[in-house]
Enzyme design. Structure first.
Site, PDB file in Angstrom:
ATOM      1  N   HIS B  59    -115.811 -27.161 -33.494  1.00 31.94           N
ATOM      2  CA  HIS B  59    -115.711 -26.228 -34.623  1.00 31.94           C
ATOM      3  C   HIS B  59    -114.676 -25.142 -34.363  1.00 31.94           C
ATOM      4  O   HIS B  59    -114.492 -24.662 -33.258  1.00 31.94           O
ATOM      5  CB  HIS B  59    -117.074 -25.677 -35.029  1.00 31.94           C
ATOM      6  CG  HIS B  59    -117.708 -24.686 -34.100  1.00 31.94           C
ATOM      7  ND1 HIS B  59    -117.410 -23.335 -34.134  1.00 31.94           N
ATOM      8  CD2 HIS B  59    -118.660 -24.827 -33.144  1.00 31.94           C
ATOM      9  CE1 HIS B  59    -118.158 -22.709 -33.229  1.00 31.94           C
ATOM     10  NE2 HIS B  59    -118.918 -23.592 -32.604  1.00 31.94           N
ATOM     11  N   GLU B 200    -119.406 -23.852 -38.676  1.00 27.06           N
ATOM     12  CA  GLU B 200    -120.494 -24.295 -37.807  1.00 27.06           C
ATOM     13  C   GLU B 200    -121.474 -23.166 -37.581  1.00 27.06           C
ATOM     14  O   GLU B 200    -122.690 -23.357 -37.562  1.00 27.06           O
ATOM     15  CB  GLU B 200    -119.929 -24.785 -36.462  1.00 27.06           C
ATOM     16  CG  GLU B 200    -120.946 -25.469 -35.557  1.00 27.06           C
ATOM     17  CD  GLU B 200    -121.703 -24.549 -34.602  1.00 27.06           C
ATOM     18  OE1 GLU B 200    -122.616 -25.001 -33.929  1.00 27.06           O
ATOM     19  OE2 GLU B 200    -121.385 -23.338 -34.551  1.00 27.06           O
ATOM     20  N   GLU B 201    -120.933 -21.960 -37.401  1.00 23.64           N
ATOM     21  CA  GLU B 201    -121.769 -20.813 -37.030  1.00 23.64           C
ATOM     22  C   GLU B 201    -122.706 -20.376 -38.150  1.00 23.64           C
ATOM     23  O   GLU B 201    -123.603 -19.577 -37.930  1.00 23.64           O
ATOM     24  CB  GLU B 201    -120.885 -19.627 -36.614  1.00 23.64           C
ATOM     25  CG  GLU B 201    -120.033 -19.881 -35.368  1.00 23.64           C
ATOM     26  CD  GLU B 201    -120.836 -19.939 -34.065  1.00 23.64           C
ATOM     27  OE1 GLU B 201    -122.063 -19.782 -34.100  1.00 23.64           O
ATOM     28  OE2 GLU B 201    -120.199 -20.153 -33.018  1.00 23.64           O
TER      29      GLU B 201
END
Lengths: 326, 353
Positions: B59, B200-201
């Site tokens: 990511h 992604e986070e």
């Protein structure tokens, strides 16, 4: 009741992600009755019954995986620390035995605590495999294990580990034999990884793309001392899901099951479950949406090593589903 | 390693994606950005068609901050992803408004705090960014919703260690780049998709859509994991410079795991086992359940001080991860598919009897 089959099913080793032995066992029992069998990329076993071309495409799902533990660390004295696979409660663990894939047994116990009033944390528990030091431990970090507890029949009650959801697997195996004349295209889905997030059913439902999906799983009851209010009682019939914390059953699926219960003249209960869900919740949201519902087997002490169901509820669930699919 | 200083909070990955495109172009057959902003680079394999595809995902996004309100020139902030507010005080930041504006995160001086206040972490609502400009100028340049990144140059430490603000997960983007470079020189039968995923986070968003879009036969996610620190317990943390971790558990296909482990042994690359009983919290979790399901594995680089501006790692672990991935991909035979123990023998079904 085929107690031999249920014994094999409940005692088979199959924590989430490691369902191979359960799959091999089920495969053996469904192969003579299935028109096609396949295992998919997540390890789901799918047994297909071909209809007459005029019916619907229906998934019936029961999950093969059970909760368990996984070794996270081995200390130099040979004690193992562990994490949980699925919803394992520390209080259930103390004094329990676990078994690893290679047959190694371990005892779970609790560190000495000065203050015993708070509920123990998983990090305060360890597994003792009887080793004298680290090199003596036959299993390694990452090894999964399941609880040890035999199947016992007492009157109509059945008690074992992993009835969640081997009882569902049992029902589907028996059901497949009884629906050989069903006009519908039936996909008996023995799914993986339900306990860690309804993973297997999600991908299998995508590949099958059915018209309807029904999960067969366990649900809690309200008939034990000081239980949370829940209008489901052991022995009063299979429970037709109305709602749980993951989904609202499609009204037509629910009605199909209610009509089938009446047709088959079996008792049934309606289930509103406040905490917990089934593979149906994942299947419902697959692709453009799949009308989904569930038939639940009332079960006491879910996610403990001693889950309890009633064999009449099981027999009635098979009758009910057979009537629904006729 | 300049990638560490590049800016890309979740949802705002475009500028770093453009930098990465330049870096990857020489090594790829085709490259595209999808609707979510994932960068998808394909390196064509040499096997016969239809060629299977393996996807490796790292990511691109980093955690950061976002402007929630502007009050007399001061910016109120909230986190993007799991930003650790304990370590924000006194940091330099870049506010990505109409232009990039340097700023800092201030708080009230210790002299004026009560004894109790001094012991506490400052809550989000009392943190603010000061860019030094008059209020009307701030109002022109900055708007609610503008992202803010931490301004922290790469720090080279002794002993092959480096520290930076976004090694989660630029370390893996570098490893992926190294793998692309190596695979450009090596024969590989499978098509190799290098994917720099977005968001992604904030919930594995880019991995979910890119895996659906590519529909690969196999996937490997690359991410970071917890490096061993001085004050750590022994469980779930991994020493730096002892190689990447290989994930073990339901999120990962057991045969894929075995193959990657065998590759590491063959290359004499050290590695740790990372037992993961459920959600891995990485792109692997999103990828595995795309479409009909994708056999997935995970390599993680140990990083200390995760989600803090001083994420620290050993360079060699990044290189090892890239090499391990490249050799694994190069070793995939056209016919290889991970299966299951006791896999169904089709002839067992009734129709074939």
């Amino acid at each position: 009741m085929n107690l031999g089959l249920l014994t094999q099913l409940t005692q088979a080793f199959g924590p989430s992600g490691y369902e191979d032995k359960v799959r091999a066992l089920i495969q053996e029992h469904v192969a003579p009755w299935a028109d096609e069998l396949r295992t998919d990329p997540l390890g789901n076993l799918i047994a297909y019954h071909r209809g007459n071309g005029k019916g619907q495409k229906i998934v019936l799902a029961a999950h093969m995986d059970e909760i368990g533990v996984m070794v996270s660390h081995v200390d130099k004295e040979g004690y193992l620390r562990f994490t949980r696979i699925g919803g394992v409660y520390p209080l259930h663990c103390i004094g329990s035995r676990v078994r690893f894939a290679d047959g190694t047994h371990g005892v779970i116990y609790l560190e000495h605590r000065e203050d015993t009033s708070p509920s123990p944390k998983l990090t305060q528990l360890y597994i003792d495999v009887g080793a004298t030091n680290k090199d003596d431990v036959p299993v390694s970090v990452g090894a999964p294990a399941v609880f040890v507890r035999p199947l016992v029949q007492q009157g109509e009650r059945l008690i074992s580990k992993a009835l969640d959801d081997r009882i569902g697997c049992y029902i589907l195996i028996e059901l497949l034999q009884q629906v050989q004349d069903s006009p519908h295209d039936l996909y008996f889905l023995f799914s993986t990884q339900e306990e860690v997030g309804l993973r297997g059913a999600r991908t299998a439902a995508f590949s099958i793309n059915p018209d309807m999906a029904i999960a067969v799983d366990v649900t809690i009851t309200g008939d034990t001392p000081k239980a949370l209010p829940m209008a489901v009682t052991l022995g009063d019939g299979p429970a037709i899901k109305v709602q749980d914390s993951g989904m609202i059953a499609h009204p037509k699926v629910r009605q199909l099951l209610v009509d089938a219960a009446r047709k088959a003249k079996v008792p049934y209960q309606l289930e509103v479950l406040r905490g917990g869900t089934t593979d149906a919740a994942a299947m419902q949201l697959t692709r453009a949406g799949i009308p989904s519902g569930a038939l639940s087997i009332p079960c006491r002490y879910i996610h403990s090593p001693s889950e309890m169901v009633d064999s009449e509820d099981v027999a009635n669930a098979i009758k009910l589903l057979a009537a629904a699919l006729a | 390693m300049q990638l560490s200083e590049a800016v890309g909070p979740s949802g705002q990955e475009e500028s770093i994606r453009l930098q990465l495109e330049d870096l990857w172009r020489p090594f790829t057959t085709t490259m595209r950005a999808d609707a979510m902003g994932n960068l998808i680079a394909m390196q064509q394999g040499s096997g016969p068609e239809p060629r299977p595809a393996v996807m490796a995902a790292a990511h691109l996004d980093e955690i950061g901050l976002i402007v929630t309100q502007i009050e007399e020139g001061f910016l109120h902030i909230a986190p993007i992803g799991g930003t650790d507010r304990r370590v924000l005080l006194g940091l330099e930041v870049l506010v990505h408004g109409r232009e990039d504006i340097p700023g800092l995160i201030g708080t009230r001086p210790p002299h004026v705090l009560s004894a109790e206040e001094r012991q506490k972490t400052v809550p989000w609502e009392k943190l603010f960014v000061d860019v030094g400009l008059p209020a009307e100028k701030v109002n022109q340049l900055v708007h609610v919703g503008d992202p803010i990144s931490i301004r922290q140059p790469l720090l080279t430490l002794e002993n092959g260690r480096v520290a930076g603000k976004a090694f989660d997960n630029r370390a893996s983007v570098v490893a992926l780049t190294l793998a692309l470079e190596e695979l450009a020189q090596r024969e590989h039968a499978w098509d190799f998709y290098a994917v720099a995923t977005v968001q992604e986070e904030v919930g594995l968003k880019g991995a979910i859509t890119s895996a659906y879009g590519i529909n690969p036969q196999l996937a490997v996610a690359l991410d970071v994991t917890f490096g061993k620190q001085e004050d750590d317990s022994k469980i779930g943390v991994f020493e730096l410079d002892k190689g990447p971790t290989i994930g073990l558990g339901p999120n990962f296909h057991p045969q894929l795991f075995q193959r990657i482990e065998a590759t590491a042994k063959e290359l004499e690359i050290p590695y740790h086992l990372d037992p993961t009983p459920g959600a891995s919290g990485t792109d692997a979790w999103g990828i595995q359940v795309a479409r009909e399901g994708i056999p997935t594995s995970l390599l993680s680089i140990p990083v200390r001080y995760m989600h803090q501006p001083v994420e620290t790692l050993a360079r060699r672990d990044v290189e090892r991860t890239g090499r391990l991935l490249a050799t694994f991909v190069a070793g995939l035979e056209s016919s290889y598919r991970p299966g299951w123990e006791d896999e169904v023998d089709e002839t067992a079904a009734r129709s074939d009897q």
